[in-house]
Structures are given as structure tokens and as C-alpha cells.
Motif scaffolding. Structure first.
Motif, short mmCIF file in Angstrom:
data_model
loop_
_atom_site.label_atom_id
_atom_site.label_comp_id
_atom_site.label_asym_id
_atom_site.label_seq_id
_atom_site.Cartn_x
_atom_site.Cartn_y
_atom_site.Cartn_z
N ASN A 1 0.85 -1.19 0.00
CA ASN A 1 0.00 0.00 0.00
C ASN A 1 0.89 1.24 0.00
O ASN A 1 2.06 1.16 -0.36
CB ASN A 1 -0.95 -0.01 1.21
N SER A 2 0.34 2.37 0.42
CA SER A 2 1.10 3.62 0.35
C SER A 2 2.18 3.73 1.42
O SER A 2 3.02 4.64 1.37
CB SER A 2 0.16 4.82 0.46
N GLN A 3 2.20 2.82 2.40
CA GLN A 3 3.20 2.88 3.46
C GLN A 3 4.06 1.63 3.56
O GLN A 3 4.92 1.54 4.44
CB GLN A 3 2.53 3.16 4.80
N SER A 4 3.83 0.70 2.68
CA SER A 4 4.65 -0.51 2.67
C SER A 4 4.56 -1.17 1.30
O SER A 4 3.60 -0.96 0.56
CB SER A 4 4.19 -1.49 3.76
N VAL A 5 5.57 -1.96 1.00
CA VAL A 5 5.55 -2.72 -0.25
C VAL A 5 6.24 -4.05 -0.01
O VAL A 5 7.32 -4.11 0.56
CB VAL A 5 6.23 -1.94 -1.40
N ARG A 6 5.56 -5.10 -0.45
CA ARG A 6 6.14 -6.44 -0.35
C ARG A 6 6.41 -6.94 -1.76
O ARG A 6 5.56 -6.86 -2.64
CB ARG A 6 5.20 -7.39 0.38
N ILE A 7 7.61 -7.47 -1.95
CA ILE A 7 8.01 -7.93 -3.27
C ILE A 7 8.55 -9.35 -3.19
O ILE A 7 9.05 -9.79 -2.15
CB ILE A 7 9.11 -7.03 -3.88
N VAL A 8 8.42 -10.07 -4.30
CA VAL A 8 9.06 -11.38 -4.43
C VAL A 8 9.92 -11.34 -5.68
O VAL A 8 9.58 -10.72 -6.69
CB VAL A 8 8.04 -12.52 -4.51
N SER A 9 11.06 -12.00 -5.60
CA SER A 9 12.02 -11.99 -6.70
C SER A 9 12.66 -13.35 -6.82
O SER A 9 13.17 -13.88 -5.83
CB SER A 9 13.11 -10.94 -6.46
N ASN A 10 12.63 -13.92 -8.01
CA ASN A 10 13.28 -15.20 -8.23
C ASN A 10 14.74 -14.93 -8.60
O ASN A 10 15.11 -14.87 -9.76
CB ASN A 10 12.57 -15.98 -9.33
N LEU A 11 15.56 -14.72 -7.56
CA LEU A 11 16.93 -14.26 -7.79
C LEU A 11 17.81 -15.30 -8.46
O LEU A 11 18.78 -14.95 -9.13
CB LEU A 11 17.55 -13.84 -6.45
N ASN A 12 17.51 -16.58 -8.28
CA ASN A 12 18.31 -17.62 -8.92
C ASN A 12 17.47 -18.40 -9.92
O ASN A 12 17.56 -19.61 -10.02
CB ASN A 12 18.92 -18.56 -7.86
N GLY A 13 16.63 -17.68 -10.64
CA GLY A 13 15.71 -18.33 -11.58
C GLY A 13 16.29 -18.63 -12.95
O GLY A 13 15.62 -19.26 -13.78
N SER A 14 17.51 -18.20 -13.23
CA SER A 14 18.10 -18.51 -14.53
C SER A 14 18.41 -20.00 -14.63
O SER A 14 18.85 -20.62 -13.65
CB SER A 14 19.38 -17.70 -14.74
N PRO A 15 18.21 -20.60 -15.79
CA PRO A 15 18.47 -22.04 -15.94
C PRO A 15 19.92 -22.41 -15.62
O PRO A 15 20.85 -21.67 -15.96
CB PRO A 15 18.16 -22.29 -17.42
N ASP A 16 20.08 -23.56 -14.97
CA ASP A 16 21.41 -24.07 -14.68
C ASP A 16 22.07 -24.51 -15.99
O ASP A 16 21.49 -25.28 -16.74
CB ASP A 16 21.31 -25.27 -13.72
N PRO A 17 23.28 -24.03 -16.30
CA PRO A 17 23.92 -24.39 -17.57
C PRO A 17 24.11 -25.89 -17.75
O PRO A 17 24.08 -26.39 -18.87
CB PRO A 17 25.29 -23.68 -17.48
N ALA A 18 24.30 -26.60 -16.65
CA ALA A 18 24.56 -28.05 -16.74
C ALA A 18 23.28 -28.84 -16.96
O ALA A 18 23.24 -29.76 -17.78
CB ALA A 18 25.27 -28.52 -15.49
N THR A 19 22.23 -28.49 -16.23
CA THR A 19 21.00 -29.29 -16.29
C THR A 19 19.91 -28.65 -17.14
O THR A 19 18.97 -29.33 -17.56
CB THR A 19 20.45 -29.50 -14.88
N GLY A 20 20.01 -27.32 -17.33
CA GLY A 20 18.96 -26.63 -18.07
C GLY A 20 17.73 -26.36 -17.23
O GLY A 20 16.75 -25.79 -17.72
N LEU A 21 17.77 -26.73 -15.96
CA LEU A 21 16.62 -26.53 -15.07
C LEU A 21 16.76 -25.21 -14.32
O LEU A 21 17.87 -24.76 -14.02
CB LEU A 21 16.52 -27.69 -14.07
#
Length: 242
Positions: free
Chosen positions: A90-110
């Protein structure tokens, strides 16, 4: 033979010494007052600099983390595509989510598709300690045993505004002393209205801090209360990715 001292060689009289001492005391008193006043001003400016630096550090952290919200999160329940948790922002707070390690793994592709790791579910808000009469900007981490970090501890107000495009604005202070923004326009110089947090692509964060008065009104070295306002513009980089 005895030497005789003429009247021209006579020393200072008691009256002359008293007058000289009185003048010296007055001069020293004035110098002390000026010196004390300069120390008060220097102390006040140091505290002002510390308060500004404190808020700037908090805004830098908020701007960086909020700007990176929403990576690889389409369709996650309760989360908009820009990474803002609508029901907890709201106007006095903000909650966020971030997939910081969401890039695919080069070895597995996952790729890691959840947001349960440290620093991936964060809320920024103003916490009011009524017992101490203090307000703080805090960073609350939902994924780390409810870890809370104080980012700034000398603030009076925190206001967060949500827009769907970049805006220009003026700063203002309302009757309650809350620092905010006004005269908000877009790139075409047309008036711009706020949108819901879930539709936001651009945030403006306004923080106000007031330094208390130093000394007594009318006394030497008195410094009245001083208000400092800082703002930060945040572009949600991933809001256009979906």
C-alpha cells in the motif's frame, strides 16, 4: 642615594585594572557565545548529514531490490507479474518477491521456479515504536525466520506511490508533516493518476526526516527544527517481461 620615580612612571591604578578586567571578561564572554553557537551549528549540520546519509542508504537498498522484483514469476498465486504482492502492499509498505536464482542451470537446463530462498520475499515498511517515539524504515524478510533489519532510524514518514509509467512531480509536506509528492505528470505533461500496486511499472518513494530543535528559542545558538525530504524513483525492470 635613592632613586625617585616620576609620576609618568606610575603603574596602573586599581580602577584601571578593574575596568580592563571587565572589558576582557565581556570580550571573552562574547567569544565563548560565538564559539558555542558555531559548535551547535556544526553539530546540527553533522546530524543533518548523518540523517540524509541514513535515508539515502535505505533508499538505495529499496530501489535496487524493488527494481529487480518479479523475475520469472508469471501466474504465481497472490503475486502480480511485476513481483509486487498486491494484498500486502500500500502507500506505506511494499512487499516484493524476486526469483533471484531463476536462470536455468547451464549443466541441467533446469531453473529454480520458487521464491522461498533468502532475499526472495521481502517487505519494506515504516515501523512505529510508540514507547520510544521513533519511526524506522525496516526490511522484513519472510523467508529467513522473519528476519528484520533496520535500514533508517531517523525518519518521520514513508510514502510509496504506484504508476504505470515514468512520472515527474514536485515534493510537498501536508498538514501532518508527511512528505509526499504532488503535481504528478507523465512524459506528455498530462496529469497522471496512481494505479494499483499490481499494475505498477514505476514507483516513487518519498521519505521525510525532521531534525529536532537545538537550544531554547531566543537563546544564542538556537537552531529551529529542520525537515529533510528525499525521494527515489524505481523502475520495475521485469514488469514488461510478461
Amino acid at each position: 642615594m635613592h632613586a625617585h620615580r616620576s609620576k609618568n612612571e606610575a603603574g596602573f591604578s586599581l580602577f584601571e585594572l578593574t575596568v580592563a578586567m571587565g572589558i576582557s571578561i565581556v570580550i571573552m564572554g562574547l567569544a565563548s557565545s560565538l564559539l558555542a553557537g558555531s559548535f551547535n551549528i556544526r553539530s546540527r549540520e553533522d546530524r543533518k548529514s548523518d540523517a540524509i546519509a541514513d535515508v539515502q542508504r535505505a533508499l538505495n537498498i529499496m530501489t535496487r531490490e524493488i527494481g529487480n522484483a518479479g523475475y520469472r514469476l508469471p501466474g504465481l498465486p497472490g503475486v502480480s507479474t511485476n513481483g509486487i504482492v498486491v494484498g500486502d502492499s500500500n502507500s506505506q509498505s511494499v512487499r516484493i518477491v524476486s526469483n533471484l536464482n531463476g536462470s536455468p542451470d547451464p549443466a541441467t537446463g533446469l531453473a529454480d521456479t520458487d521464491v522461498t530462498d533468502n532475499d526472495e520475499d521481502v517487505k519494506f515498511l515504516m515501523y512505529v515504536d510508540n514507547d520510544l517515539g521513533q519511526r524506522y524504515i525496516v526490511r522484513f524478510q519472510n523467508n529467513a525466520a522473519n528476519d528484520t533489519t533496520v535500514l533508517a532510524n531517523r525518519i518521520d514518514s514513508l510514502v510509496i506511490r504506484y504508476y504505470d509509467e515514468k512520472v515527474n512531480y514536485n515534493t510537498t509536506v501536508d498538514a501532518q508533516g508527511v512528505c509526499d509528492i504532488t503535481n504528478v505528470v507523465n512524459a506528455s505533461n498530462s496529469a497522471e493518476s496512481e494505479v494499483s500496486p499490481g499494475a505498477a511499472k514505476y514507483l516513487v518513494i518519498a521519505v521525510g526526516a525532521t531534525l529536532p530543535a537545538v537550544g531554547t528559542p531566543g537563546a544564542d545558538g538556537y537552531q529551529p527544527p529542520s525537515r529533510v525530504q528525499l525521494t527515489s524513483d524505481v523502475v520495475l525492470r521485469n514488469s514488461l517481461a510478461y
